[in-house]
Design an enzyme around this catalytic site. Structure first.
Site, PDB file in Angstrom:
ATOM      1  N   ASP A  37      -6.040   2.064 -18.813  1.00 15.69           N
ATOM      2  CA  ASP A  37      -6.133   0.712 -18.664  1.00 15.69           C
ATOM      3  C   ASP A  37      -5.471   0.507 -19.225  1.00 15.69           C
ATOM      4  O   ASP A  37      -5.384  -0.103 -20.123  1.00 15.69           O
ATOM      5  CB  ASP A  37      -8.129   0.383 -18.711  1.00 15.69           C
ATOM      6  N   ILE A  38      -4.065  -1.332 -18.490  1.00 16.11           N
ATOM      7  CA  ILE A  38      -2.921  -2.196 -19.638  1.00 16.11           C
ATOM      8  C   ILE A  38      -4.245  -3.414 -20.284  1.00 16.11           C
ATOM      9  O   ILE A  38      -3.357  -3.231 -21.493  1.00 16.11           O
ATOM     10  CB  ILE A  38      -2.490  -3.150 -18.353  1.00 16.11           C
ATOM     11  N   ASN A  94     -16.172  -1.183  -9.382  1.00 18.86           N
ATOM     12  CA  ASN A  94     -16.453  -1.999  -9.767  1.00 18.86           C
ATOM     13  C   ASN A  94     -16.224  -2.522  -7.429  1.00 18.86           C
ATOM     14  O   ASN A  94     -15.212  -2.073  -7.049  1.00 18.86           O
ATOM     15  CB  ASN A  94     -15.615  -3.507 -10.063  1.00 18.86           C
ATOM     16  N   GLY A 100     -17.186  -7.704  -8.830  1.00 16.70           N
ATOM     17  CA  GLY A 100     -15.745  -8.292  -9.532  1.00 16.70           C
ATOM     18  C   GLY A 100     -14.782  -7.679  -9.444  1.00 16.70           C
ATOM     19  O   GLY A 100     -13.603  -7.037 -10.044  1.00 16.70           O
ATOM     20  N   GLN A 101     -14.638  -6.411  -8.707  1.00 20.06           N
ATOM     21  CA  GLN A 101     -12.946  -6.137  -8.467  1.00 20.06           C
ATOM     22  C   GLN A 101     -12.091  -7.438  -8.521  1.00 20.06           C
ATOM     23  O   GLN A 101     -11.959  -7.724  -7.557  1.00 20.06           O
ATOM     24  CB  GLN A 101     -13.380  -5.130  -7.161  1.00 20.06           C
ATOM     25  N   HIS A 107     -11.165   2.516  -7.672  1.00 16.22           N
ATOM     26  CA  HIS A 107     -10.327   2.828  -9.220  1.00 16.22           C
ATOM     27  C   HIS A 107     -11.927   3.110 -10.233  1.00 16.22           C
ATOM     28  O   HIS A 107     -12.772   2.732  -9.710  1.00 16.22           O
ATOM     29  CB  HIS A 107      -9.820   2.523 -10.067  1.00 16.22           C
ATOM     30  N   LEU A 108     -11.892   4.192 -10.260  1.00 15.31           N
ATOM     31  CA  LEU A 108     -12.939   4.506 -11.240  1.00 15.31           C
ATOM     32  C   LEU A 108     -12.624   4.339 -12.333  1.00 15.31           C
ATOM     33  O   LEU A 108     -11.636   4.853 -13.509  1.00 15.31           O
ATOM     34  CB  LEU A 108     -13.664   6.322 -11.485  1.00 15.31           C
TER      35      LEU A 108
HETATM   36  P1  AMP Z   1     -11.020  -3.960 -11.579  1.00 14.30           P
HETATM   37  O1  AMP Z   1     -11.507  -5.513 -12.539  1.00 14.30           O
HETATM   38  O2  AMP Z   1     -12.365  -2.865 -10.970  1.00 14.30           O
HETATM   39  O3  AMP Z   1     -10.784  -3.747 -10.013  1.00 14.30           O
HETATM   40  O4  AMP Z   1     -10.323  -3.470 -12.308  1.00 14.30           O
HETATM   41  C1  AMP Z   1      -9.157  -3.694 -12.359  1.00 14.30           C
HETATM   42  C2  AMP Z   1      -8.597  -2.954 -13.808  1.00 14.30           C
HETATM   43  O5  AMP Z   1      -7.070  -2.832 -13.343  1.00 14.30           O
HETATM   44  C3  AMP Z   1      -8.592  -3.978 -15.245  1.00 14.30           C
HETATM   45  O6  AMP Z   1      -9.375  -3.808 -15.846  1.00 14.30           O
HETATM   46  C4  AMP Z   1      -7.157  -4.331 -15.352  1.00 14.30           C
HETATM   47  O7  AMP Z   1      -7.134  -3.997 -16.943  1.00 14.30           O
HETATM   48  C5  AMP Z   1      -6.397  -2.931 -15.191  1.00 14.30           C
HETATM   49  N1  AMP Z   1      -5.017  -2.784 -14.721  1.00 14.30           N
HETATM   50  C6  AMP Z   1      -4.475  -4.092 -13.649  1.00 14.30           C
HETATM   51  N2  AMP Z   1      -2.946  -3.824 -13.809  1.00 14.30           N
HETATM   52  C7  AMP Z   1      -2.594  -2.768 -14.244  1.00 14.30           C
HETATM   53  C8  AMP Z   1      -2.061  -2.194 -14.990  1.00 14.30           C
HETATM   54  N3  AMP Z   1      -0.137  -2.484 -14.202  1.00 14.30           N
HETATM   55  N4  AMP Z   1      -1.595  -0.520 -15.162  1.00 14.30           N
HETATM   56  C9  AMP Z   1      -3.327  -0.098 -16.124  1.00 14.30           C
HETATM   57  N5  AMP Z   1      -4.018  -0.866 -15.790  1.00 14.30           N
HETATM   58  C10 AMP Z   1      -4.496  -2.082 -14.966  1.00 14.30           C
END
Ligand code: AMP
Length: 121
Positions: A37-38, A94, A100-101, A107-108
């Site tokens: 995760d970024i 999420n 809160g997605q 994704h998990l």
């Molecule tokens: P969600 O709120 O469950 O949709 O989480 C989305 C997740 O994606 C968040 O934890 C972000 O930090 C992560 N995210 C968004 N863009 C990237 C990216 N380019 N590389 C890795 N993680 C990312």
């Protein structure tokens, strides 16, 4: 079959799967990709995604093939093993507005490496 939610081909994880933007890849096979995760919320914060176009957990569970579902969960097991998460971890998915997605590709989140705290703060 459950109604398939409209999938946005321009979401950021679709672009990662297509190789249009980079990721910190830690696992890949025919059906699954996993990367860091970024914006990590724990010492270890990994995202596991199917390569197929599924919006969320419910979409994936209803519409993915058996091979895709098996590959996804086998990948989770491999990642947990590879990152020595034997002390424990949390897996979070999420979904939708109430969940809160942010990214509309299933994704998990796998978070660990330290005590994670309350499930819902
Ligand atoms: P969600 O709120 O469950 O949709 O989480 C989305 C997740 O994606 C968040 O934890 C972000 O930090 C992560 N995210 C968004 N863009 C990237 C990216 N380019 N590389 C890795 N993680 C990312």
């Amino acid at each position: 079959m459950t109604e398939i939610k409209k999938y946005d081909n321009d979401n950021i994880f679709a672009k990662i799967i297509r190789g249009e933007i980079p990721c910190g890849k830690i696992f890949e096979d025919e059906h699954v990709l996993a990367f860091y995760d970024i914006a990590p919320q724990a010492p270890i914060h990994i995202l596991v995604i199917p390569k197929g176009a599924y919006v969320d957990l419910a979409d994936f569970s209803a519409n993915a093939s058996g091979d895709e579902i098996t590959a996804f969960h086998r990948a989770v097991a491999q990642i947990v093993k590879d990152h020595d998460l034997t002390a424990g971890f949390r897996a979070i998915s999420n979904a939708g507005g109430h969940g809160g997605q942010e990214v509309p590709h299933y994704h998990l989140h796998i978070v660990g490496g330290a005590p994670i705290g309350a499930m819902i703060p």
